[in-house]
Design a protein around this motif. Structure first.
Motif, mmCIF file in Angstrom:
data_model
loop_
_atom_site.group_PDB
_atom_site.id
_atom_site.type_symbol
_atom_site.label_atom_id
_atom_site.label_comp_id
_atom_site.label_asym_id
_atom_site.label_seq_id
_atom_site.Cartn_x
_atom_site.Cartn_y
_atom_site.Cartn_z
ATOM 1 N N TRP A 56 3.098 -64.212 14.928
ATOM 2 C CA TRP A 56 2.425 -63.432 13.898
ATOM 3 C C TRP A 56 2.719 -63.963 12.505
ATOM 4 C CZ3 TRP A 56 -1.661 -61.138 15.170
ATOM 5 C CH2 TRP A 56 -1.811 -60.561 16.437
ATOM 6 N N CYS A 57 3.916 -64.479 12.286
ATOM 7 C CA CYS A 57 4.218 -65.074 10.972
ATOM 8 C C CYS A 57 3.410 -66.352 10.756
ATOM 9 C CB CYS A 57 5.717 -65.362 10.843
ATOM 10 S SG CYS A 57 6.696 -63.876 10.559
ATOM 11 N N LEU A 58 3.334 -67.188 11.790
ATOM 12 C CA LEU A 58 2.515 -68.402 11.686
ATOM 13 C C LEU A 58 1.061 -68.042 11.421
ATOM 14 C CD1 LEU A 58 2.489 -71.570 12.077
ATOM 15 C CD2 LEU A 58 1.721 -71.095 14.415
ATOM 16 N N THR A 59 0.569 -67.021 12.125
ATOM 17 C CA THR A 59 -0.819 -66.577 11.960
ATOM 18 C C THR A 59 -1.079 -66.112 10.537
ATOM 19 O OG1 THR A 59 -1.000 -65.961 14.292
ATOM 20 C CG2 THR A 59 -2.556 -64.936 12.777
ATOM 21 N N LYS A 60 -0.164 -65.319 9.996
ATOM 22 C CA LYS A 60 -0.332 -64.827 8.620
ATOM 23 C C LYS A 60 -0.322 -65.990 7.632
ATOM 24 C CE LYS A 60 -0.483 -62.063 5.065
ATOM 25 N NZ LYS A 60 -0.986 -63.064 4.100
ATOM 26 N N MET A 61 0.626 -66.909 7.785
ATOM 27 C CA MET A 61 0.702 -68.034 6.862
ATOM 28 C C MET A 61 -0.569 -68.880 6.926
ATOM 29 S SD MET A 61 3.409 -71.187 6.662
ATOM 30 C CE MET A 61 2.624 -72.126 7.945
ATOM 31 N N LEU A 62 -1.006 -69.197 8.137
ATOM 32 C CA LEU A 62 -2.180 -70.060 8.289
ATOM 33 C C LEU A 62 -3.466 -69.364 7.849
ATOM 34 C CD1 LEU A 62 -1.407 -71.863 11.673
ATOM 35 C CD2 LEU A 62 -1.271 -72.807 9.366
ATOM 36 N N SER A 63 -3.487 -68.030 7.874
ATOM 37 C CA SER A 63 -4.685 -67.320 7.427
ATOM 38 C C SER A 63 -4.939 -67.572 5.937
ATOM 39 C CB SER A 63 -4.548 -65.818 7.687
ATOM 40 O OG SER A 63 -3.600 -65.219 6.810
ATOM 41 N N ASP A 64 -3.872 -67.861 5.200
ATOM 42 C CA ASP A 64 -4.005 -68.126 3.764
ATOM 43 C C ASP A 64 -4.388 -69.576 3.464
ATOM 44 O OD1 ASP A 64 -3.306 -65.499 3.222
ATOM 45 O OD2 ASP A 64 -1.177 -65.951 3.048
ATOM 46 N N ILE A 65 -4.192 -70.457 4.435
ATOM 47 C CA ILE A 65 -4.455 -71.894 4.197
ATOM 48 C C ILE A 65 -5.280 -72.497 5.329
ATOM 49 C CG2 ILE A 65 -2.432 -72.313 2.729
ATOM 50 C CD1 ILE A 65 -0.983 -73.421 5.209
ATOM 51 N N GLN A 66 -6.119 -71.680 5.965
ATOM 52 C CA GLN A 66 -6.840 -72.181 7.144
ATOM 53 C C GLN A 66 -7.771 -73.330 6.787
ATOM 54 O OE1 GLN A 66 -8.429 -69.175 9.726
ATOM 55 N NE2 GLN A 66 -9.269 -70.656 11.168
ATOM 56 N N ASN A 67 -8.270 -73.366 5.542
ATOM 57 C CA ASN A 67 -9.158 -74.481 5.180
ATOM 58 C C ASN A 67 -8.406 -75.796 5.039
ATOM 59 O OD1 ASN A 67 -7.841 -73.989 2.762
ATOM 60 N ND2 ASN A 67 -9.712 -74.007 1.505
ATOM 61 N N HIS A 68 -7.083 -75.774 5.225
ATOM 62 C CA HIS A 68 -6.334 -77.035 5.328
ATOM 63 C C HIS A 68 -6.648 -77.736 6.651
ATOM 64 C CE1 HIS A 68 -2.858 -76.020 2.336
ATOM 65 N NE2 HIS A 68 -4.031 -75.586 1.911
ATOM 66 N N TYR A 69 -7.095 -76.960 7.627
ATOM 67 C CA TYR A 69 -7.185 -77.485 8.989
ATOM 68 C C TYR A 69 -8.594 -77.432 9.566
ATOM 69 C CZ TYR A 69 -2.243 -76.972 8.219
ATOM 70 O OH TYR A 69 -0.996 -77.068 7.654
ATOM 71 N N THR A 70 -9.573 -76.983 8.763
ATOM 72 C CA THR A 70 -10.962 -77.055 9.202
ATOM 73 C C THR A 70 -11.478 -78.479 8.990
ATOM 74 O OG1 THR A 70 -11.606 -76.210 7.027
ATOM 75 C CG2 THR A 70 -11.491 -74.618 8.828
ATOM 76 N N SER A 71 -12.674 -78.748 9.436
ATOM 77 C CA SER A 71 -13.236 -80.095 9.396
ATOM 78 C C SER A 71 -13.197 -80.682 7.976
ATOM 79 C CB SER A 71 -14.684 -80.067 9.892
ATOM 80 O OG SER A 71 -15.263 -81.353 9.828
ATOM 81 N N GLY A 72 -12.639 -81.880 7.871
ATOM 82 C CA GLY A 72 -12.528 -82.545 6.573
ATOM 83 C C GLY A 72 -11.344 -82.083 5.735
ATOM 84 N N GLN A 73 -10.647 -81.066 6.218
ATOM 85 C CA GLN A 73 -9.454 -80.523 5.555
ATOM 86 C C GLN A 73 -9.665 -80.310 4.046
ATOM 87 O OE1 GLN A 73 -6.647 -83.542 7.430
ATOM 88 N NE2 GLN A 73 -5.607 -81.663 8.009
ATOM 89 N N PRO A 74 -10.680 -79.503 3.678
ATOM 90 C CA PRO A 74 -11.005 -79.333 2.255
ATOM 91 C C PRO A 74 -9.868 -78.724 1.440
ATOM 92 C CG PRO A 74 -12.176 -77.707 3.599
ATOM 93 C CD PRO A 74 -11.582 -78.708 4.538
ATOM 94 N N GLY A 75 -9.076 -77.839 2.075
ATOM 95 C CA GLY A 75 -7.962 -77.238 1.347
ATOM 96 C C GLY A 75 -6.944 -78.269 0.897
ATOM 97 N N ILE A 76 -6.629 -79.207 1.787
ATOM 98 C CA ILE A 76 -5.678 -80.270 1.437
ATOM 99 C C ILE A 76 -6.293 -81.198 0.395
ATOM 100 C CG2 ILE A 76 -4.541 -82.346 2.340
ATOM 101 C CD1 ILE A 76 -3.831 -80.769 4.827
ATOM 102 N N GLN A 77 -7.567 -81.497 0.532
ATOM 103 C CA GLN A 77 -8.257 -82.328 -0.467
ATOM 104 C C GLN A 77 -8.147 -81.703 -1.860
ATOM 105 O OE1 GLN A 77 -9.863 -85.267 0.162
ATOM 106 N NE2 GLN A 77 -10.336 -85.266 2.343
ATOM 107 N N GLN A 78 -8.364 -80.387 -1.937
ATOM 108 C CA GLN A 78 -8.288 -79.687 -3.222
ATOM 109 C C GLN A 78 -6.874 -79.710 -3.787
ATOM 110 O OE1 GLN A 78 -9.802 -75.775 -2.302
ATOM 111 N NE2 GLN A 78 -11.817 -76.596 -1.701
ATOM 112 N N MET A 79 -5.872 -79.542 -2.926
ATOM 113 C CA MET A 79 -4.482 -79.555 -3.384
ATOM 114 C C MET A 79 -4.093 -80.928 -3.919
ATOM 115 S SD MET A 79 -2.739 -77.227 -0.413
ATOM 116 C CE MET A 79 -1.046 -77.300 -0.960
ATOM 117 N N VAL A 80 -4.543 -81.972 -3.248
ATOM 118 C CA VAL A 80 -4.247 -83.339 -3.716
ATOM 119 C C VAL A 80 -4.895 -83.577 -5.079
ATOM 120 C CG1 VAL A 80 -4.613 -85.796 -3.268
ATOM 121 C CG2 VAL A 80 -3.890 -84.286 -1.407
ATOM 122 N N MET A 81 -6.145 -83.125 -5.244
ATOM 123 C CA MET A 81 -6.816 -83.280 -6.533
ATOM 124 C C MET A 81 -6.087 -82.519 -7.636
ATOM 125 S SD MET A 81 -9.214 -85.408 -6.326
ATOM 126 C CE MET A 81 -9.854 -85.081 -7.977
#
Length: 223
Positions: free
Chosen positions: A116-141
């Motif tokens: 449940w802790c992993l689920t809660k954490m990943l719910s806030d950053i799930q776009n890090h792990y969707t196709s193309g990893q847009p969340g990580i792209q935005q963080m790098v920028m």
């Protein structure tokens, strides 16, 4: 055996509306990745009981979150939660723990809490792990913009050396510093992220990465 586990994987996936063949592929990838997990030097993560615990958590999370599914690196993110909950339940310390001495019910509770802790954490950053990893792209920028603003000399030096910020910082974003720092430091860092009202694992993390890079700026500028 592998066959029965694959059948149960397919059954669980079918119940969630996921293609059985895809589910078996995911389960196999999880099994490949678990022994490679960043373990913080703890032998408990080599134990078969721990491997099964992690396999269930990661597989069930993947089935329940088909938009991203399991991505390499999520296995690392489970480790701090398991260590924190295990440390609260056992004596001696986790460094000296024989996992065979831990009751099934205790491990079940740790597994549920870690899930449940992993689920809660990943719910806030799930776009890090969707196709193309847009969340990580935005963080790098964002990291690139911060370094440009705070230490332009370092920014220019990195550009002149042909150093790409994505290559430089992808693992920092993907594994949230688990592979860069000792596990106790990571747990303390994540504690600060969790204490943030919003976006601790995204916005705050970028600023931490910027501080990390700036700290080494004098040496980096000499390279």
């Amino acid at each position: 055996g592998d066959g029965s586990s694959s059948l149960s994987a397919a059954a669980a996936a079918a119940a969630a509306g996921i293609d059985g063949d895809d589910a078996v592929v995911v389960l196999r990838q999880i099994r490949v990745d678990i022994p490679r997990t960043s373990q913080g030097g703890l032998q408990i993560f080599n134990h078969p009981r721990m491997h099964r615990l992690m396999e269930r958590v990661l597989y069930i999370w993947s089935v329940r979150h088909p938009a991203s599914g399991y991505v390499q690196g999520i296995n690392d993110l489970l480790v701090p939660f398991v260590v924190v909950f295990l440390s609260a339940e056992v004596k001696p310390s986790v460094e000296d723990l024989d996992l065979d001495t831990v009751a099934d019910a205790t491990l079940d509770n740790i597994e549920a809490a870690a899930y449940w802790c992993l689920t809660k954490m990943l719910s806030d950053i799930q776009n890090h792990y969707t196709s193309g990893q847009p969340g990580i792209q935005q963080m790098v920028m964002r990291l690139k913009e911060i370094i440009h603003r705070i230490d332009n000399q370092l920014f220019v030096h990195l550009e002149e050396q042909g150093l790409d910020f994505f290559t430089l910082s992808f693992r920092w974003m993907n594994c949230l510093m688990l592979r860069e720092f000792p596990l106790p430091c990571v747990i303390r860092l994540w504690d600060a992220y969790i204490a943030e009202p919003v976006e601790g694992f995204s916005t705050f993390h970028v600023y931490f990465c910027a501080v990390f890079l700036i700290y080494w700026a004098p040496q980096l500028k000499q390279m």
